[in-house]
Design a protein around this motif. Structure first.
Motif, mmCIF file in Angstrom:
data_model
loop_
_atom_site.group_PDB
_atom_site.id
_atom_site.type_symbol
_atom_site.label_atom_id
_atom_site.label_comp_id
_atom_site.label_asym_id
_atom_site.label_seq_id
_atom_site.Cartn_x
_atom_site.Cartn_y
_atom_site.Cartn_z
ATOM 1 N N GLU A 183 22.214 13.436 -33.730
ATOM 2 C CA GLU A 183 21.701 14.250 -34.826
ATOM 3 C C GLU A 183 22.018 15.731 -34.648
ATOM 4 N N LYS A 184 22.328 16.151 -33.425
ATOM 5 C CA LYS A 184 22.730 17.523 -33.105
ATOM 6 C C LYS A 184 21.611 18.550 -33.346
ATOM 7 N N VAL A 185 20.347 18.084 -33.377
ATOM 8 C CA VAL A 185 19.196 18.963 -33.578
ATOM 9 C C VAL A 185 19.461 19.917 -34.740
ATOM 10 N N LYS A 186 19.582 19.360 -35.931
ATOM 11 C CA LYS A 186 20.025 20.126 -37.099
ATOM 12 C C LYS A 186 18.904 20.899 -37.775
ATOM 13 N N VAL A 187 17.676 20.386 -37.706
ATOM 14 C CA VAL A 187 16.601 20.980 -38.495
ATOM 15 C C VAL A 187 15.374 21.242 -37.627
ATOM 16 N N LEU A 188 14.387 21.924 -38.216
ATOM 17 C CA LEU A 188 13.213 22.354 -37.476
ATOM 18 C C LEU A 188 12.435 21.188 -36.891
ATOM 19 N N THR A 189 12.281 20.117 -37.663
ATOM 20 C CA THR A 189 11.522 18.969 -37.179
ATOM 21 C C THR A 189 12.167 18.369 -35.939
ATOM 22 N N ASP A 190 13.511 18.384 -35.892
ATOM 23 C CA ASP A 190 14.216 17.880 -34.706
ATOM 24 C C ASP A 190 13.784 18.624 -33.444
ATOM 25 N N ILE A 191 13.678 19.945 -33.564
ATOM 26 C CA ILE A 191 13.304 20.753 -32.397
ATOM 27 C C ILE A 191 11.938 20.338 -31.871
ATOM 28 N N PHE A 192 10.986 20.171 -32.786
ATOM 29 C CA PHE A 192 9.643 19.792 -32.378
ATOM 30 C C PHE A 192 9.612 18.394 -31.756
ATOM 31 N N LEU A 193 10.362 17.465 -32.330
ATOM 32 C CA LEU A 193 10.360 16.100 -31.805
ATOM 33 C C LEU A 193 11.071 16.018 -30.452
ATOM 34 N N VAL A 194 12.106 16.828 -30.256
ATOM 35 C CA VAL A 194 12.742 16.921 -28.943
ATOM 36 C C VAL A 194 11.755 17.480 -27.920
ATOM 37 N N SER A 195 10.996 18.473 -28.343
ATOM 38 C CA SER A 195 9.981 19.068 -27.466
ATOM 39 C C SER A 195 8.946 18.016 -27.057
ATOM 40 N N LEU A 196 8.535 17.192 -28.014
ATOM 41 C CA LEU A 196 7.593 16.109 -27.708
ATOM 42 C C LEU A 196 8.174 15.135 -26.689
ATOM 43 N N ALA A 197 9.422 14.753 -26.888
ATOM 44 C CA ALA A 197 10.060 13.790 -25.980
ATOM 45 C C ALA A 197 10.184 14.356 -24.570
ATOM 46 N N ILE A 198 10.537 15.639 -24.446
ATOM 47 C CA ILE A 198 10.646 16.264 -23.128
ATOM 48 C C ILE A 198 9.285 16.302 -22.445
ATOM 49 N N ALA A 199 8.246 16.651 -23.209
ATOM 50 C CA ALA A 199 6.893 16.684 -22.649
ATOM 51 C C ALA A 199 6.480 15.306 -22.139
ATOM 52 N N ASP A 200 6.756 14.281 -22.935
ATOM 53 C CA ASP A 200 6.401 12.916 -22.519
ATOM 54 C C ASP A 200 7.173 12.486 -21.279
ATOM 55 N N LEU A 201 8.448 12.836 -21.218
ATOM 56 C CA LEU A 201 9.250 12.478 -20.050
ATOM 57 C C LEU A 201 8.729 13.141 -18.781
ATOM 58 N N CYS A 202 8.361 14.411 -18.881
ATOM 59 C CA CYS A 202 7.811 15.120 -17.711
ATOM 60 C C CYS A 202 6.565 14.427 -17.196
ATOM 61 N N PHE A 203 5.708 14.024 -18.114
ATOM 62 C CA PHE A 203 4.481 13.352 -17.702
ATOM 63 C C PHE A 203 4.755 11.960 -17.151
ATOM 64 N N LEU A 204 5.607 11.199 -17.831
ATOM 65 C CA LEU A 204 5.876 9.816 -17.423
ATOM 66 C C LEU A 204 6.477 9.746 -16.018
ATOM 67 N N CYS A 205 7.230 10.774 -15.654
ATOM 68 C CA CYS A 205 7.824 10.783 -14.316
ATOM 69 C C CYS A 205 6.778 10.968 -13.211
ATOM 70 N N THR A 206 5.553 11.336 -13.574
ATOM 71 C CA THR A 206 4.486 11.453 -12.571
ATOM 72 C C THR A 206 3.753 10.133 -12.355
ATOM 73 N N LEU A 207 3.933 9.179 -13.244
ATOM 74 C CA LEU A 207 3.161 7.934 -13.152
ATOM 75 C C LEU A 207 3.442 7.107 -11.893
ATOM 76 N N PRO A 208 4.679 7.080 -11.368
ATOM 77 C CA PRO A 208 4.872 6.345 -10.107
ATOM 78 C C PRO A 208 3.988 6.870 -8.968
ATOM 79 N N PHE A 209 3.749 8.170 -8.941
ATOM 80 C CA PHE A 209 2.864 8.743 -7.920
ATOM 81 C C PHE A 209 1.439 8.226 -8.090
ATOM 82 N N TRP A 210 0.978 8.182 -9.348
ATOM 83 C CA TRP A 210 -0.374 7.699 -9.591
ATOM 84 C C TRP A 210 -0.486 6.198 -9.372
#
Length: 351
Positions: free
Chosen positions: A66-93
């Motif tokens: 999609e090449k991050v064409k519009v504003l909504t893309d930016i926000f949804l990419v931000s959501l995905a990055i946030a989720d990935l950062c958190f999910l990578c902590t789950l093996p520790f827990w």
């Protein structure tokens, strides 16, 4: 009672001190220990595997297709990055739930802080998406801004969101420690009871319940506006964002309510039923991070189309029937989205 297995990421120092003083109730605590160990390890493992693969796929589609064409893309990419950062902590827990915390204090601070950062980052990002949709639909005549300017503003807002989220998460980064009771645990240890109460209430009210109220009000006005509009089909353009917001609220609210109750009324730590409720709602809250890609797949036409392209490019799509079916659905969807002169403002852009 032996080794106690109880691994809430948001449990505090006083809780474990209480458990040490009531360690004679062996049967009930052993049953709870077994439940928490099995339940949390299974939930953490499943959420990590599904969530990391799903959110990585979301990033690939948004960034490379999609090449991050519009504003909504930016926000949804931000959501995905946030989720990935958190999910990578789950093996520790998961390891901590099965055995004990062996990773020392610094990783404890980082990992507990990342959860809080994810929670408020996601909440504030969803609030920004909601406000953007409000201006695009309800205030459409006053919201004519070029797409380039919207992208610039979107990036600035995302940076601001993460700065604010970091401020909310600062107590977890500062006050989390590795402590040893019956076993090593990663917990929050505030210097005073007042500081703990102030931190919990401020985080919940300003970082969770206030943004949730803003989203509920905005979507109520948006829904009313769309129902009053002649082109009633425009409501389809909000389907994914609305589903994401509803899913977030329903998965996060029970756990955060219980956290707030625990902060205000610490006597609830004596109630075993509260312990079970906290551990179950916690797992549901953490499981949210892997649900957005599922919503994109079942609701987002363009997401399925791009997924079909990826499968085809790596040789996994041997038959063209699924791809053609998704493309046909995409064509139908695009016709619907052009039903209004304001389609560029109201459509669910890249999904």
């Amino acid at each position: 009672m032996g080794l106690l297995v109880f691994h809430h990421m948001d449990i505090n120092y006083d809780y474990y001190e209480h458990l040490n003083t009531t360690s004679h109730e062996d049967h009930r605590h052993e049953a709870f220990s077994l439940f928490s160990r099995v339940f949390l390890v299974c939930m953490y493992s499943f959420a990590c595997i599904l969530g990391v693969s799903g959110n990585a796929l979301v990033l690939i589609i948004f960034i490379f297709y999609e090449k991050v064409k519009v504003l909504t893309d930016i926000f949804l990419v931000s959501l995905a990055i946030a989720d990935l950062c958190f999910l990578c902590t789950l093996p520790f827990w998961a390891y901590s739930a099965a055995h004990e915390w062996i990773f020392y204090t610094l990783p404890c601070q980082i990992i507990r802080g990342l959860y809080t950062l994810n929670l408020y980052g996601s909440m504030l990002t969803l609030t920004c998406i909601t406000i953007d949709r409000y201006f695009a639909i309800v205030r459409a005549t006053k919201a004519h801004i070029s797409q380039a300017k919207r992208i610039v503003w979107g990036k600035a807002v995302c940076i601001l969101v993460w700065v604010i989220s970091l401020a909310f998460a600062l107590p977890q980064f500062l006050f989390s420690i590795q402590a040893e009771f019956d076993k090593k645990v990663c917990i929050a240890n505030y210097s005073t009871r007042f500081l703990e109460l102030f931190t919990e209430v401020t985080q919940m009210v300003l970082g969770f319940f206030f943004p949730m109220m803003v989203m509920v009000i905005c979507y109520s006005i948006i829904v009313k506006t769309l129902f009053d509009a002649k082109g009633f089909r425009k409501h389809k353009s909000l389907k994914i964002i609305f589903a994401i917001v509803v899913m977030f609220i329903f998965t996060q609210t029970p756990f955060n309510l219980l956290k707030l109750i625990r902060a205000v009324y610490q006597s609830v730590i004596l109630d075993e039923r509260f312990d079970y409720a906290l551990i179950i709602t916690e797992a549901i809250a953490y499981f949210h991070s892997c649900l957005n890609p599922v919503l994109y797949f079942f609701i987002g036409v363009k997401f399925r189309k791009n997924l079909a392209k990826i499968l085809k490019s790596i040789g996994c799509a041997k038959h063209q029937q699924i791809t053609k079916q998704w493309q046909t659905t995409e064509d139908d969807g695009s016709k619907t989205c052009t039903a209004t002169h304001n389609a560029e403002e109201t459509r669910m852009y890249s999904l």
